[in-house]
Structures are given as structure tokens and as C-alpha cells.
Write a protein that holds these residues in place. Structure first.
Motif, mmCIF file in Angstrom:
data_model
loop_
_atom_site.group_PDB
_atom_site.id
_atom_site.type_symbol
_atom_site.label_atom_id
_atom_site.label_comp_id
_atom_site.label_asym_id
_atom_site.label_seq_id
_atom_site.Cartn_x
_atom_site.Cartn_y
_atom_site.Cartn_z
ATOM 1 N N ARG A 75 -0.414 5.508 8.288
ATOM 2 C CA ARG A 75 0.657 4.217 8.062
ATOM 3 C C ARG A 75 -0.280 3.021 8.821
ATOM 4 O O ARG A 75 -0.162 2.047 8.331
ATOM 5 C CB ARG A 75 1.649 4.480 8.879
ATOM 6 C CG ARG A 75 2.859 3.594 8.467
ATOM 7 C CD ARG A 75 4.047 3.463 9.393
ATOM 8 N NE ARG A 75 4.426 5.058 9.355
ATOM 9 C CZ ARG A 75 5.262 5.493 10.452
ATOM 10 N NH1 ARG A 75 5.273 4.815 11.399
ATOM 11 N NH2 ARG A 75 5.777 6.669 10.329
ATOM 12 N N TYR A 76 -0.988 3.460 9.870
ATOM 13 C CA TYR A 76 -1.857 2.365 10.469
ATOM 14 C C TYR A 76 -2.758 2.017 9.471
ATOM 15 O O TYR A 76 -3.112 0.778 9.382
ATOM 16 C CB TYR A 76 -2.336 2.930 11.673
ATOM 17 C CG TYR A 76 -3.427 2.161 12.345
ATOM 18 C CD1 TYR A 76 -2.626 1.225 13.249
ATOM 19 C CD2 TYR A 76 -4.473 2.083 12.503
ATOM 20 C CE1 TYR A 76 -3.361 0.234 14.312
ATOM 21 C CE2 TYR A 76 -5.402 1.045 13.269
ATOM 22 C CZ TYR A 76 -4.790 0.167 13.952
ATOM 23 O OH TYR A 76 -5.326 -0.577 14.664
ATOM 24 N N LEU A 77 -3.516 2.798 8.745
ATOM 25 C CA LEU A 77 -4.624 2.317 7.960
ATOM 26 C C LEU A 77 -4.064 1.737 6.813
ATOM 27 O O LEU A 77 -4.440 0.613 6.427
ATOM 28 C CB LEU A 77 -5.175 3.794 7.414
ATOM 29 C CG LEU A 77 -6.409 3.511 6.714
ATOM 30 C CD1 LEU A 77 -7.606 3.375 7.844
ATOM 31 C CD2 LEU A 77 -6.859 5.017 5.825
ATOM 32 N N ARG A 78 -2.806 2.062 6.106
ATOM 33 C CA ARG A 78 -2.364 1.378 5.106
ATOM 34 C C ARG A 78 -1.965 -0.175 5.539
ATOM 35 O O ARG A 78 -1.969 -1.138 4.774
ATOM 36 C CB ARG A 78 -0.988 2.012 4.689
ATOM 37 C CG ARG A 78 -0.290 1.885 3.258
ATOM 38 C CD ARG A 78 0.571 2.542 2.736
ATOM 39 N NE ARG A 78 1.837 2.490 3.699
ATOM 40 C CZ ARG A 78 2.972 3.109 3.463
ATOM 41 N NH1 ARG A 78 2.858 4.079 2.527
ATOM 42 N NH2 ARG A 78 4.113 2.974 4.276
ATOM 43 N N ASN A 79 -1.180 -0.106 6.768
ATOM 44 C CA ASN A 79 -1.051 -1.567 7.600
ATOM 45 C C ASN A 79 -2.333 -2.619 7.492
ATOM 46 O O ASN A 79 -2.332 -3.483 7.067
ATOM 47 C CB ASN A 79 -0.462 -1.444 8.491
ATOM 48 C CG ASN A 79 1.004 -1.784 8.928
ATOM 49 O OD1 ASN A 79 1.453 -2.520 8.013
ATOM 50 N ND2 ASN A 79 1.726 -0.823 9.767
ATOM 51 N N PHE A 80 -3.362 -1.884 7.910
ATOM 52 C CA PHE A 80 -4.277 -2.359 8.137
ATOM 53 C C PHE A 80 -4.958 -2.962 6.823
ATOM 54 O O PHE A 80 -5.617 -4.154 6.646
ATOM 55 C CB PHE A 80 -5.762 -1.463 8.816
ATOM 56 C CG PHE A 80 -6.894 -2.387 9.283
ATOM 57 C CD1 PHE A 80 -7.062 -3.081 9.980
ATOM 58 C CD2 PHE A 80 -7.978 -2.182 8.097
ATOM 59 C CE1 PHE A 80 -8.371 -3.513 10.372
ATOM 60 C CE2 PHE A 80 -9.059 -2.829 8.261
ATOM 61 C CZ PHE A 80 -9.245 -3.417 9.439
ATOM 62 N N LEU A 81 -5.245 -2.133 5.754
ATOM 63 C CA LEU A 81 -5.527 -2.406 4.600
ATOM 64 C C LEU A 81 -4.711 -3.471 3.932
ATOM 65 O O LEU A 81 -5.271 -4.502 3.316
ATOM 66 C CB LEU A 81 -5.650 -1.230 3.551
ATOM 67 C CG LEU A 81 -6.727 -0.106 3.721
ATOM 68 C CD1 LEU A 81 -6.542 0.977 2.959
ATOM 69 C CD2 LEU A 81 -8.167 -1.012 3.563
ATOM 70 N N SER A 115 -1.623 12.290 11.871
ATOM 71 C CA SER A 115 -1.975 12.121 10.437
ATOM 72 C C SER A 115 -1.136 10.772 9.875
ATOM 73 O O SER A 115 -1.647 9.996 9.615
ATOM 74 C CB SER A 115 -2.379 13.175 9.690
ATOM 75 O OG SER A 115 -3.142 14.058 10.392
ATOM 76 N N PRO A 116 0.175 11.336 9.834
ATOM 77 C CA PRO A 116 1.271 10.291 8.997
ATOM 78 C C PRO A 116 1.048 8.858 9.669
ATOM 79 O O PRO A 116 0.997 7.845 9.324
ATOM 80 C CB PRO A 116 2.375 10.928 9.174
ATOM 81 C CG PRO A 116 2.292 12.387 9.570
ATOM 82 C CD PRO A 116 1.028 12.498 10.469
ATOM 83 N N ALA A 175 0.135 13.075 0.917
ATOM 84 C CA ALA A 175 -0.728 14.323 1.300
ATOM 85 C C ALA A 175 -0.547 14.384 2.593
ATOM 86 O O ALA A 175 -1.076 15.521 3.106
ATOM 87 C CB ALA A 175 -2.180 13.816 1.023
ATOM 88 N N ALA A 176 -0.198 13.584 3.457
ATOM 89 C CA ALA A 176 -0.148 13.533 4.883
ATOM 90 C C ALA A 176 0.462 14.920 5.673
ATOM 91 O O ALA A 176 -0.294 15.575 6.353
ATOM 92 C CB ALA A 176 0.546 12.275 5.573
ATOM 93 N N PRO A 177 1.651 15.539 5.050
ATOM 94 C CA PRO A 177 1.971 16.490 5.636
ATOM 95 C C PRO A 177 1.364 17.810 5.638
ATOM 96 O O PRO A 177 1.523 18.923 6.414
ATOM 97 C CB PRO A 177 3.378 16.886 5.022
ATOM 98 C CG PRO A 177 3.933 15.380 4.436
ATOM 99 C CD PRO A 177 2.258 14.786 4.048
ATOM 100 N N THR A 178 0.292 17.710 4.648
ATOM 101 C CA THR A 178 -0.707 19.004 4.709
ATOM 102 C C THR A 178 -1.599 19.185 5.770
ATOM 103 O O THR A 178 -1.910 20.055 6.075
ATOM 104 C CB THR A 178 -1.570 19.042 3.389
ATOM 105 O OG1 THR A 178 -2.446 18.051 3.194
ATOM 106 C CG2 THR A 178 -0.578 18.902 2.247
ATOM 107 N N PHE A 179 -1.939 18.192 6.570
ATOM 108 C CA PHE A 179 -2.574 18.032 7.891
ATOM 109 C C PHE A 179 -1.692 18.763 8.874
ATOM 110 O O PHE A 179 -0.445 18.790 9.087
ATOM 111 C CB PHE A 179 -2.929 16.634 8.297
ATOM 112 C CG PHE A 179 -4.023 15.960 7.378
ATOM 113 C CD1 PHE A 179 -5.347 16.298 7.510
ATOM 114 C CD2 PHE A 179 -3.646 15.249 6.372
ATOM 115 C CE1 PHE A 179 -6.241 15.883 6.700
ATOM 116 C CE2 PHE A 179 -4.624 14.990 5.316
ATOM 117 C CZ PHE A 179 -5.936 14.946 5.543
ATOM 118 N N PRO A 180 -2.373 19.436 9.652
ATOM 119 C CA PRO A 180 -1.715 20.310 10.755
ATOM 120 C C PRO A 180 -1.368 19.421 11.921
ATOM 121 O O PRO A 180 -0.228 19.608 12.422
ATOM 122 C CB PRO A 180 -2.854 21.053 11.213
ATOM 123 C CG PRO A 180 -4.103 20.526 10.983
ATOM 124 C CD PRO A 180 -3.925 19.729 9.873
#
Lengths: 360, 321
Positions: free
Chosen positions: A21-27, A16-17, A7-12
Motif C-alpha cells: 500500500r505504501y509503495l502504491r501510494n508513493f507511485l 507486506s500488504p 499477491a500480498a497474502p501469499t507473503f508470510p
């Protein structure tokens, strides 16, 4: 998580990516760490059981609360009344002392405001929860301390552990130095034999060894627990030898050219450079001797005044069986020294073991 | 040694003591080496070799501590007794039952815990490692009494926790069937050293292997099975050997739990407990030695078998196939 990345590339923006990635790492880290935390909680929960039980009275044990709790009472006009947690009309809980119990209504007094006097609360007091407070029984430790004569056990254990530690250090350092540095015919075979003794079940040599000590009159003394350690131990020799072999020989040679004897080289060159491994060996022997149960059991069975903590605790706990709080108090007392030593020296301890544990 | 020997070729430096250097450095060093080895050589003779031989000799006698001077050779009668003794069968089967449960746990638990503790996603790895290792420091006597209370059917916390999930926990300590799992659970606290060696082994695996597998699209479980496990197979083997030796030395936990009586119902009357009782309670040193030698022979055969089969599954990265 894959969906997030797609979904990330849809953000302008480009952030965002990175953010995803940071969020995924954290989780991921949070999940793993939480898992480890719960496993650890289960793994160590017997210690919590031990500590809680050691501070309980027999009544608190039979009450079945995990913590050493006691009911709160309130002294009103010279009499102790139990305190209950009472819900008021507005839904808040109050801790009130019950003066007269009735089926549908009871008389209470508010310990926070005794001047207001007695008042009636509508409701069944049996549905109320008794107010408890933490009430650890520190006296358990004094009782256990005196009943098992803990100072005596402590003294005995310390003597056995320290004398054996001196013995194993002196002998294992010398033997490891011999294996690490000297041209001895058949040295490799000897070293294999040394390592082989680790595999040997203790019970094979037990009967003759015991008989030997009995014949020379050493049973019922500390000598069988101390003297054998003056003849080196395979684990310790192995650890020390591995370390000594990493010390450059140039230093030995320089000292030798200056006229130092091999013994002087050992004490002035090798030993000062090997402090970490020597400390590790000393500590591991100390803890081993502190925790050892089997040797004192067979050699000191008839001499209670010479018992170390391990045997003393076991013998007394068989008779403490009906008093679990004392059993747990003594268990705590027996483990406190090795565990404290470990926490203070864990850096040395863990490094010493990891360091030599595996050598591919 | 060779390096020390080389000092011979530089006599000019040591001109202050020429005589000493000329006396055959190699021989002098050998002598010194033997002096340093002597504590172990003497100890090995006095506390290992001579007792082993004596033990073998005693196993053919009726040596009795109560009557130490009336010692007679009785031929093979102790060995005949060994094979017809019902307690030997019962104790062996108790030991084997325990081993079947304990060995897989003592291999798998350190593996799983080490995988967790070496995970790059774990915060506070050092603290976790310290705390997971810590119970290893607890004296076995304390550990047994702590677990005995923790596993108590009525007041113990384990059944209390199980009760929260609606499970009615068994009588861990006093039932013949549950005492073995209980002893395995108690033993988990003693796995600290296996854990450390496994962690060290996992840390020693080159990261390129993981990266290559990751690039090839391998998932975490495939990586664990196809890379981690084979790469640390020497460590697994080392832990297996120590666990098996541990079974042959296993005494304290069943002895303390079973009060030396084999409670409940002989379940903790392990082979070593029987050996101990025979030799020290009944003072029958002759038969005790027979039991000890039988144990020794079995231990050597099992260890040898492990070493032989290890060639098939242990991978040493330094070795060519």
C-alpha cells in the motif's frame, strides 16, 4: 496495482500488504507530481524563452540555440582560433583550437597544453561540433533601460499606482463600512447596483467619460487615472464588506458606548482588525494599476513623458520589432515588480482571494 | 444595524452624553451611513450613470471631437449605419470566433488544473498553486510580447518543441486561422483568478460525499463528473459569467497583437478595437456611442440569458429544490 494487492497474502509476514500500500501510494504521488511538473514546465516555458532571449545578441538569436551561447575561441600566437570538440582515438572529447583547416586532416593546438605545440588530427573538421560557452549579454538591459528611459517610466507608474491605491483604499473602506454596518433604506438594492457595475462593459461609459475629462482639461494628465479611484471600486468594496461583516459588533458597540463616533470606530476598531484584507486590496490595486494599459493608452497618448511602463513598453516595442532581444528585455523589466511583489506576499494574496472567492 | 440600534435601549450606560442618544439613533446612523457611502454614490453618478445616459443621447447625434460645438441630432441614422456597416459584421464575427474557442478553454482549463492542484496525491501543492497562479501577475503588455516571440514561426520555442516531435508548427501570429488559437493560448495566463475560485470551490466539497461514492465503488472519473462538477457548479457559473463579461471587455490582446490595425488580415479587428478606433482615432464620438450602446444591450441580453438558464444546471447546496 490490483495484482500487487492480491499477491500480498501469499507473503508470510504482515508487513507486506502495508508495504504494498505504501509503495502504491508513493507511485501514485510520484505520477501525479511528475505530471503536474511537466504541465508547469510547459506553462512557464515562455518565461524561459523571454529570459534566454533577453540575454542574447542578435547573432546569438539567429544562431538558433535556446541559450545565449557563443563559440569559444583561443588566442594562439596573437590570432583568435575557433575551438572545436574533437574526439580522440580513445573516444574522449577534447576542446582543441583549429589552426589550419584541411579536408581530411587539420592542425590543432590544445589550449590546455599550448606548449605541446601544433599537431595534426586525422578527420574532417566539418563534422566537428564547435565548443560553446554561456555568454549572456547583460548590456541588453542597459541598452533597453536607456532607450526607453526606464527610470522615467518607473517613476510615472509608481506615482499612478500609489496615488490610486491610496484613493481606492480610503474610499472603498469607507463605502464597505457603510454597507456593512449602517441602516440605510434601500441598502440591498444599492449593493446590487454596486455589484452590477462589475458586469458593465467599460466601453459603454468610455466616450462620455473621455469627453468629460477632455472638457475639463484632464486629458494628457494623470488625473483621469487616479481621481476615479477615490470613488470606490465594486470588487474592493465587496471584498472589504465581506470581511467587515465577520468582525463582531460587540466591539463597535463597546466603542460607541464609550462615546466614539462611527468614524472613530472605523479607524480604531474596524481597520486595525482588517489588515489582511486591506493589504490584499492594496496589493491587488497596485498590481492592477501597474499592469493597466487601456486607461493610460487613451488618456496619455499624446504625452510620452507621462507614460507608465505598460504604454511605454508597447510603443517602444513596436519600433524594437526587429530587435527581439530588446523586446524581451523590456518585457522582463515590466513584469519584474508585480511578480516579485506577488512572491513576497503570495500568502496574503492567495489567502485574500481564496478566502472571499467563494461564499456558498 | 439592528444591533447598533439596540444601544438605544441602554441609555443608562451612556449617561455622559444623554443628548446624543436621544436624538434618534437610527436617523443619525442612517446619515452616517450615507456619508460613508457617498464616495461610491457620487462616483456611480459621475462615472457610470450620467455617462451611460449621455452615451445614449450621443448615439443619436453626430458628435465629433474635432468639432465639438457643432453637435446635431441625427435621429436613427447612426443605428441605420450600424446595421449596414460591413465592419460591424466583420468585427462581430471576429469576436464571436474568438469567443467560441476561448469560452470552453476558460471553463475547462481551471477545472482540470484545479483537479490536479487539489489532488491529495500532489506533493508541494502550495508551491504548484503559487507557480500556476503567477503568470496572472504579468502585465498584459509583457505577456503579449513574450508570447509573440514564443509563438514566432521560425525562432519561437513552441515550433521548436513541436519540431522535436516532427511536427511543422504553423505561423501562429501571422495567419488568419491560427491567430485565434494563439490568443486563446495567451489568455491562459490570465485564468489565475478562475483557478483560485475553482480550487476554493473544490476544497469546500464535504469529504463524506467522496467517501460515500468511493464506498459505492465509483471510479475517479465518475466521482469527478457526478460529484465534483455538480457541487462546484456555482463556481463554474461564476467563472462563466466573468469569462463572458471578459469577452465583452476584450481589447488589449488583439489591439497590441494586431498593432491596432487588425493584423493579420483584420483577424484582430475585434468589436472593441473598432469601437476604440471609431471614437478615438476617427474621433467620431456619435457613432462610437452607438457602437457602445449596441454592445451594452447585447451584453445585458447575454448575461440575462445566462442567469435564466443557470437555474437548470447550477446546484446550490443550501437551496431546496
Amino acid at each position: 496495482m490490483a495484482a500487487q494487492a492480491k499477491a500480498a497474502p501469499t507473503f508470510p509476514t504482515y508487513t507486506s500488504p502495508v508495504l504494498a500500500r505504501y509503495l502504491r501510494n508513493f507511485l501514485g504521488k510520484a505520477t501525479i507530481s511528475l505530471l503536474a511538473f511537466f504541465v508547469l514546465l510547459v506553462f512557464l516555458s515562455p518565461f524561459a524563452y523571454m529570459t534566454a532571449t533577453a540575454f542574447k545578441s542578435p547573432d546569438q538569436i539567429s544562431a538558433g540555440n535556446p541559450l545565449p551561447l557563443s563559440p569559444i575561441t583561443y588566442n594562439y600566437q596573437g590570432t583568435e582560433y575557433p575551438v572545436y570538440r574533437v574526439p580522440a582515438d580513445d573516444g574522449t572529447l577534447h576542446e582543441w583550437a583549429i589552426i589550419r583547416k584541411g579536408r581530411e586532416e587539420s592542425t590543432f593546438v590544445d589550449p590546455a597544453n599550448p606548449d605541446a605545440g601544433e599537431f595534426v588530427w586525422q578527420g574532417r573538421w566539418r563534422t566537428l561540433e564547435a565548443a560553446m560557452h554561456l555568454d549572456p549579454q547583460f548590456g541588453n538591459f542597459a541598452t533597453a533601460w536607456n532607450e526607453i528611459n526606464f527610470p522615467r517610466l518607473l517613476f510615472n507608474t509608481s506615482c499612478i499606482a500609489i496615488l490610486g491605491m491610496i484613493g481606492t483604499l480610503l474610499s472603498s473602506i469607507a463605502v464597505a463600512y457603510g454597507f456593512a454596518r449602517f441602516p440605510i433604506p434601500g441598502k440591498n438594492v444599492l449593493f446590487l447596483v454596486l455589484i452590477g457595475t462589475i458586469i458593465l462593459p467599460t466601453f459603454v461609459t468610455l466616450v462620455p467619460t473621455y469627453t468629460f475629462f477632455a472638457r475639463i482639461g484632464w486629458t494628457g494628465t494623470w488625473l483621469p487615472l487616479i481621481v476615479p479611484h477615490f470613488f470606490a471600486n465594486a470588487y474592493n468594496v465587496f471584498l472589504l464588506r465581506q470581511f467587515f461583516m465577520t468582525i463582531p459588533r460587540d466591539l463597535d458597540e463597546a466603542a460607541m458606548i464609550d462615546g466614539a463616533t462611527p468614524f472613530q470606530i472605523l479607524t480604531r476598531v474596524i481597520v486595525p482588525q482588517s489588515t489582511p484584507v486591506i493589504v490584499a486590496v492594496a496589493l491587488s490595486h497596485f498590481v492592477f494599476a501597474w499592469n493597466d494599459y487601456f486607461s493610460p493608452l487613451i488618456y496619455l497618448l499624446g504625452s510620452p513623458s507621462l507614460w507608465p511602463i505598460s504604454v511605454g513598453i508597447q510603443q517602444f516595442n513596436y519600433s524594437f520589432g526587429t530587435r527581439p532581444h530588446l523586446v524581451q528585455a523590456t518585457s522582463l523589466m515590466a513584469m519584474i515588480v508585480p511578480v516579485v511583489i506577488f512572491f513576497f506576499s503570495q500568502r496574503v494574496y492567495l489567502r485574500g482571494v481564496v478566502f472571499t472567492g467563494i461564499d456558498k | 444595524m439592528a444591533a447598533l440600534g439596540q444601544s438605544q435601549s441602554k441609555p443608562s450606560v451612556a449617561f455622559t452624553r444623554p443628548k446624543q442618544w436621544s436624538l434618534g439613533m437610527e436617523r443619525r446612523l442612517t446619515l452616517w451611513g450615507l456619508v460613508f457611502l457617498s464616495p461610491w454614490i457620487i462616483g456611480f453618478l459621475v462615472f457610470t450613470l450620467v455617462p451611460m445616459v449621455t452615451s445614449l443621447v450621443l448615439s443619436f447625434t453626430d458628435y465629433d471631437l474635432l468639432n465639438p460645438n457643432a453637435i446635431n441630432f441625427v435621429g436613427l441614422s447612426n443605428y441605420n449605419r450600424l446595421f449596414s456597416d460591413p465592419q460591424v459584421g466583420a468585427s462581430t464575427s471576429a469576436t464571436v470566433r474568438f469567443a467560441i474557442l476561448a469560452l470552453p478553454v476558460s471553463i475547462l482549463m481551471p477545472l482540470l488544473m484545479a483537479a490536479l492542484l487539489t489532488s491529495k496525491r500532489l506533493w508541494g501543492r502550495r508551491l504548484f498553486t503559487t507557480l500556476f497562479y503567477m503568470p496572472y501577475m504579468v502585465p498584459v503588455v509583457s505577456a503579449v510580447f513574450i508570447w509573440q516571440g514564443f509563438l514566432n514561426q521560425e525562432s519561437g520555442w513552441l515550433n521548436g518543441i513541436l519540431g522535436i516531435f516532427g511536427i511543422r508548427g504553423p505561423d501562429w501570429i501571422n495567419s488568419f486561422d491560427w491567430i485565434y488559437p494563439s490568443m486563446v493560448i495567451i489568455g491562459i495566463w490570465g485564468l489565475g483568478n478562475y483557478l483560485l475560485t475553482t480550487i476554493a470551490g473544490m476544497q469546500g466539497i464535504p469529504t463524506e460525499l467522496y467517501e460515500a461514492a468511493y464506498v459505492d465503488g465509483a471510479g475517479p472519473f465518475t466521482i469527478f463528473r457526478k460529484i465534483t462538477i455538480p457541487m462546484i457548479s456555482p463556481v463554474i457559473f461564476y467563472n462563466l459569467i466573468l469569462s463572458v463579461i471578459g469577452i465583452f471587455k476584450y481589447f488589449e490582446i488583439p489591439y497590441i497583437l494586431g498593432r491596432g490595425q487588425g493584423q493579420p488580415g483584420g483577424a484582430t479587428y475585434f468589436y472593441n478595437v473598432y469601437l476604440y478606433k471609431t471614437a478615438f482615432t476617427y474621433q467620431d464620438m456619435g457613432y462610437g456611442s452607438t457602437l457602445a450602446w449596441a454592445l451594452f444591450v447585447v451584453a445585458m441580453i447575454v448575461t440575462a440569458l445566462l442567469f435564466v438558464t443557470s437555474r437548470r444546471w447550477v446546484y446550490y447546496s443550501g437551496e431546496r429544490n
